[in-house]
Design a protein around this motif. Sequence first.
Motif, PDB file in Angstrom:
ATOM      1  N   UNK A 285       0.856  -1.186   0.000  1.00 44.59           N
ATOM      2  CA  UNK A 285       0.000   0.000   0.000  1.00 44.59           C
ATOM      3  C   UNK A 285       0.892   1.236   0.000  1.00 44.59           C
ATOM      4  N   UNK A 286       0.554   2.193  -0.876  1.00 44.43           N
ATOM      5  CA  UNK A 286       1.260   3.469  -0.953  1.00 44.43           C
ATOM      6  C   UNK A 286       0.286   4.572  -0.551  1.00 44.43           C
ATOM      7  N   UNK A 287       0.633   5.334   0.489  1.00 44.06           N
ATOM      8  CA  UNK A 287      -0.133   6.506   0.909  1.00 44.06           C
ATOM      9  C   UNK A 287       0.617   7.720   0.381  1.00 44.06           C
TER      10      UNK A 287
ATOM     11  N   UNK B 115      10.490   2.421  -5.125  1.00 49.62           N
ATOM     12  CA  UNK B 115      10.694   1.474  -4.023  1.00 49.62           C
ATOM     13  C   UNK B 115       9.788   0.254  -4.144  1.00 49.62           C
ATOM     14  N   UNK B 116       8.620   0.439  -4.729  1.00 48.08           N
ATOM     15  CA  UNK B 116       7.613  -0.630  -4.743  1.00 48.08           C
ATOM     16  C   UNK B 116       8.012  -1.778  -5.655  1.00 48.08           C
ATOM     17  N   UNK B 117       8.555  -1.468  -6.826  1.00 43.15           N
ATOM     18  CA  UNK B 117       8.852  -2.528  -7.802  1.00 43.15           C
ATOM     19  C   UNK B 117      10.262  -2.348  -8.321  1.00 43.15           C
ATOM     20  N   UNK B 118      10.928  -3.436  -8.695  1.00 40.93           N
ATOM     21  CA  UNK B 118      12.246  -3.327  -9.326  1.00 40.93           C
ATOM     22  C   UNK B 118      12.100  -3.010 -10.807  1.00 40.93           C
TER      23      UNK B 118
ATOM     24  N   UNK C 277       5.116   6.185  11.099  1.00 45.17           N
ATOM     25  CA  UNK C 277       4.360   4.950  11.335  1.00 45.17           C
ATOM     26  C   UNK C 277       4.473   3.959  10.186  1.00 45.17           C
ATOM     27  N   UNK C 278       4.792   4.450   8.972  1.00 49.75           N
ATOM     28  CA  UNK C 278       4.853   3.566   7.808  1.00 49.75           C
ATOM     29  C   UNK C 278       6.086   2.669   7.880  1.00 49.75           C
ATOM     30  N   UNK C 279       6.045   1.579   7.105  1.00 48.26           N
ATOM     31  CA  UNK C 279       7.178   0.657   7.059  1.00 48.26           C
ATOM     32  C   UNK C 279       8.346   1.247   6.276  1.00 48.26           C
ATOM     33  N   UNK C 280       8.069   2.137   5.337  1.00 47.60           N
ATOM     34  CA  UNK C 280       9.129   2.789   4.570  1.00 47.60           C
ATOM     35  C   UNK C 280       8.651   4.185   4.184  1.00 47.60           C
ATOM     36  N   UNK C 281       9.562   5.173   4.260  1.00 52.56           N
ATOM     37  CA  UNK C 281       9.243   6.544   3.863  1.00 52.56           C
ATOM     38  C   UNK C 281       9.903   6.837   2.532  1.00 52.56           C
ATOM     39  N   UNK C 282       9.128   7.392   1.612  1.00 48.09           N
ATOM     40  CA  UNK C 282       9.658   7.794   0.322  1.00 48.09           C
ATOM     41  C   UNK C 282       9.685   9.320   0.245  1.00 48.09           C
TER      42      UNK C 282
ATOM     43  N   UNK D 201      -1.872  -1.425  10.000  1.00 44.25           N
ATOM     44  CA  UNK D 201      -2.106  -2.075   8.709  1.00 44.25           C
ATOM     45  C   UNK D 201      -1.421  -3.439   8.669  1.00 44.25           C
ATOM     46  N   UNK D 202      -2.136  -4.429   8.153  1.00 43.25           N
ATOM     47  CA  UNK D 202      -1.570  -5.777   7.990  1.00 43.25           C
ATOM     48  C   UNK D 202      -0.793  -5.921   6.696  1.00 43.25           C
ATOM     49  N   UNK D 203      -0.791  -4.872   5.870  1.00 50.25           N
ATOM     50  CA  UNK D 203      -0.061  -4.857   4.607  1.00 50.25           C
ATOM     51  C   UNK D 203       1.073  -3.841   4.741  1.00 50.25           C
ATOM     52  N   UNK D 204       2.279  -4.138   4.264  1.00 51.09           N
ATOM     53  CA  UNK D 204       3.354  -3.149   4.307  1.00 51.09           C
ATOM     54  C   UNK D 204       2.954  -1.845   3.621  1.00 51.09           C
ATOM     55  N   UNK D 205       3.335  -0.724   4.239  1.00 54.85           N
ATOM     56  CA  UNK D 205       2.901   0.602   3.779  1.00 54.85           C
ATOM     57  C   UNK D 205       4.128   1.450   3.469  1.00 54.85           C
ATOM     58  N   UNK D 206       4.059   2.158   2.325  1.00 49.15           N
ATOM     59  CA  UNK D 206       5.048   3.180   1.969  1.00 49.15           C
ATOM     60  C   UNK D 206       4.371   4.535   2.088  1.00 49.15           C
ATOM     61  N   UNK D 207       4.963   5.443   2.852  1.00 51.72           N
ATOM     62  CA  UNK D 207       4.434   6.796   3.009  1.00 51.72           C
ATOM     63  C   UNK D 207       5.188   7.721   2.073  1.00 51.72           C
TER      64      UNK D 207
END
Length: 506
Positions: A229-231, A290-293, A276-281, A256-262
């Motif tokens: 999930x991307x916010x 970050x989401x896909x290679x 709070x997010x798993x990764x900050x962009x 969230x039960x799904x990894x989140x990118x803020x």
Amino acid sequence: MPSDQFFYDDDNADGRNGGLVAKESAGDNAAPLSISEISNLLKRTVEDRFGFVRLRGELSGVKRAASGHLYCALKDDKALIDGVMWKGGAQRLAFRPEDGIEVIATGKLTTYPGRSKYQIVIESMEIAGEGALLALLEKLRLRLAAEGLFAPERKRALPFLPQVIGVVTSPTGAVIRDILHRLADRFPSQVLVWPVLVQGEGAAKQIANAVRGFSDIQPGGPVPRPDLVIVARGGGSIEDLWSFNEEIVVRAVAESTIPVISAVGHETDTTLCDYAADRRAPTPTAAAEMAVPVRSEIANQIDEMALRMRRSALRPVTLGRERLEARVQRLPKPDAILAAKAQKLDELSERLRRGLRDEAAAKREALHRVAGKLSLPLLRHRVQSCAKDLDRAGLTPRLLTQRLAHARQGFAPSDRVLPQLDPRLPLQRGYAMVKSAAGTALTSREAAQREGNLVIEFRDGELAVVAGEGAAPTAPPTPPAPSPPPRKAAPRPAPVTPRQDDLFGS
């Protein structure tokens, strides 16, 4: 006490001078007002004079009633005024009022007759300046951090290659177009967009509901569950990004039960959602990276790994071939190996031919030496001499027959006595033989008592018995031992034949 002391002079007693009984004077039009009337007059006067005011002060004693109304007080270093904000306005606040926050409240002054005090009815409330807003933000950050919502151990690793990506953002802004364009360039994936407001009233609630909604999607349903999930939101001021600092959004991202990118704002912008997010962009485009290679890079890596695998598979073959060639070069030539053996074979073949030739010559010479002795008269003389010797020996058939008859007469007494010695011959006349279980013949009563189990042999068979009275046999009878075979006469020695001389004189 004289009664006349209780009367006052009417000339001196009027309402202004504090008489005992209030009286209206001639020409007096100031009728006395009730408390409610004066309170209402004050209320209208204050509201007409101060129908719209903006007050700056620090919140104190903030509390929200069960009805939804908000009660507080605004103060500075010298004065304090009570305030109230009705339920409708309190629900529209863009922040959570707390003690110690400096705000600018807009509303009107009024009075509260029940307590003879004045207050401000607040219609809107804003944080007084960016400094106060940052102070509120820091206070909220510390409180949520103390709960562990920003702990590093809560961070989860992003999936390497998500099949479905959920995006929480405005569907009409440039952010979603940048994300989709970047995903298409790197690795095309399925994207689910949950449209929300990204600023203004109700934005925080929509963002929190979208994040929780993606987590509530069940795998295998009609709507695919996102792997990531991307916010996202574009850049703006701290007021524009304030929805992503709301506690409801921060808690939704943390739960969230799904990894989140803020990906909120630009690189210099920081919100509590980022913590709070798993990764900050730093930007929404960076979130897509970050989401896909990159698909081409993965293809190149696969090709490189396939090449390395082929090289690894062929390397033992190549090394084996090189080692074999090196060993072959060190081996001697086949002609050199066989040369010595061929030479030896030629030498042995020559020796064999010479040996055969010499042996044949020697035998031929020996044959010539004895050839003179093999004449016909000599052979005839030798045969006649042997015939005479045979006649003198007297070997006639009648002599052999007499010798056999004489030997048979010598065995005749033994043949008549031998049948009488058979131990089973008395059984034919009614006798019985007592034996042990092992088949040994018993010749005494004492021996039979020691055995216990006995076998009695009759003419027509055997019977197992037990020594004693009324006992039953405990073992099956043993078959009779076979009778010894009749003795054969020893062969007579063969007659000695006189040795015949060699015809060749040896």
